[in-house]
Design an enzyme around this catalytic site. Structure first.
Site, short mmCIF file in Angstrom:
data_model
loop_
_atom_site.label_atom_id
_atom_site.label_comp_id
_atom_site.label_asym_id
_atom_site.label_seq_id
_atom_site.Cartn_x
_atom_site.Cartn_y
_atom_site.Cartn_z
N LYS A 70 0.84 -1.31 0.07
CA LYS A 70 -0.02 -0.10 0.08
C LYS A 70 0.82 1.19 0.05
CE LYS A 70 -4.32 -1.51 2.11
NZ LYS A 70 -5.31 -1.27 3.00
N ASP A 106 -10.37 3.03 1.47
CA ASP A 106 -10.53 2.56 2.98
C ASP A 106 -11.21 3.57 3.73
OD1 ASP A 106 -9.56 -0.04 2.67
OD2 ASP A 106 -7.52 0.89 3.15
N GLY A 131 -0.56 2.50 12.69
CA GLY A 131 0.04 2.03 11.48
C GLY A 131 -0.83 2.61 10.38
N GLY A 132 -0.64 1.93 9.24
CA GLY A 132 -1.53 2.38 8.16
C GLY A 132 -2.94 2.32 8.35
#
Length: 286
Positions: A70, A106, A131-132
């Site tokens: 990603k 997302d 995190g991501g």
């Protein structure tokens, strides 16, 4: 029916065997009666650049991006949406005249089940993890208009850079970061508690990022949201529900982000109900 004119879509990742995206996307494609197929495409980090050139050569209609690509895919794209730049992650790729373009669905997936529940303008959100996935959740909370967004992480060295990376955002003042030991002071005020960590994901069925004791300060009626969708429910959501919280699991986010991506690729509305049911049927049989 695969024919000589079947168009190709897919999802890249490493590993990719666990992905449920082909299940929901192919169900949607069948419902729409489009001559296309959505495939799992295993791509190692070392092969990412080569794979993108190959996808372009064979005329892939678009593809989803999952772990670990990603972030790594961003420099290989010819254009990237402002939202994906803000988050620092791309999960949806589409062809452009110059090469591949990337965006992030997302955020839309995350906020979809929340928008119908209440107004979020005065709400306080607590986000577990930095995190991501947490970046997409923070962007979503900013879009919802949350008054305060508190990100809680275990590693203090990563928290400050996380905060600083949002400084250019017009809503950066709503964001703060905290070490884990400040959680008891945050939970009594939380309207939304989100787990973005992988703790509790299959096969760690008994694991939870927070214990029942940790969750005792959470007020009744708060929303507990876990981005994990296997198992359903997670231990975290069981514990939170026992405290009077309303649970949301990651299945709806998976469906909604996929629907936004499919709409982008096919230029027509995705059948969300069909996608959701395909996933539910698949999860029941496993």
């Amino acid at each position: 029916m695969i024919t000589g004119t079947t168009q190709l879509l897919g999802v890249i990742g490493h590993p990719i065997e666990h992905s449920l995206s082909p299940v929901m996307h192919n169900a949607a494609i069948a419902q729409l009666g489009i001559n296309a197929v959505y495939l799992p495409l295993p791509v190692t980090p070392a092969d990412l650049s080569t794979a993108l050139a190959g996808f372009r050569a064979i005329g892939l209609r678009g593809f989803s991006v999952t772990i670990p690509h990603k972030q790594a895919i961003i420099p290989l794209l010819s254009e990237i949406s402002e939202l994906a730049q803000t988050i620092g992650a791309v999960n949806t790729v589409y062809p452009t005249a110059q090469g591949w373009g990337g965006t992030n669905t997302d955020v839309a997936g995350f906020i979809a089940p929340l928008t119908t529940l209440r107004s979020w303008e005065n709400a306080i959100a607590v986000v577990l993890g930095n995190g991501g996935a947490a970046r997409a959740v923070v962007a979503g909370c900013m879009q919802l208009g949350c008054q305060q967004i508190h990100v809680v992480g275990r590693n203090p060295a990563k928290l400050q850079p996380f905060l600083e990376s949002w400084q250019s955002s017009p809503r950066s003042k709503t964001l703060s970061v905290h070490k884990r030991d400040n959680l008891p002071n945050l939970l009594p005020h939380a309207d939304l508690l989100v787990n973005t960590t992988p703790i509790g994901m299959f096969p760690q069925l008994e694991a939870s990022p927070l214990s029942p004791k940790d969750l005792e300060p959470l007020k009744s009626g708060a929303i507990a949201y876990d981005l994990i969708y296997t198992p359903r429910p997670t231990q975290f959501l069981r514990y939170a529900q026992a405290q009077g919280a309303n649970p949301i699991d990651g299945l709806e986010m998976l469906v909604q982000q996929g629907a936004v991506a499919l709409t982008l690729w096919l230029q027509q509305p995705a059948p969300i109900e069909i996608m959701r049911q395909a996933l539910l049927d698949q999860l029941k049989t496993h």
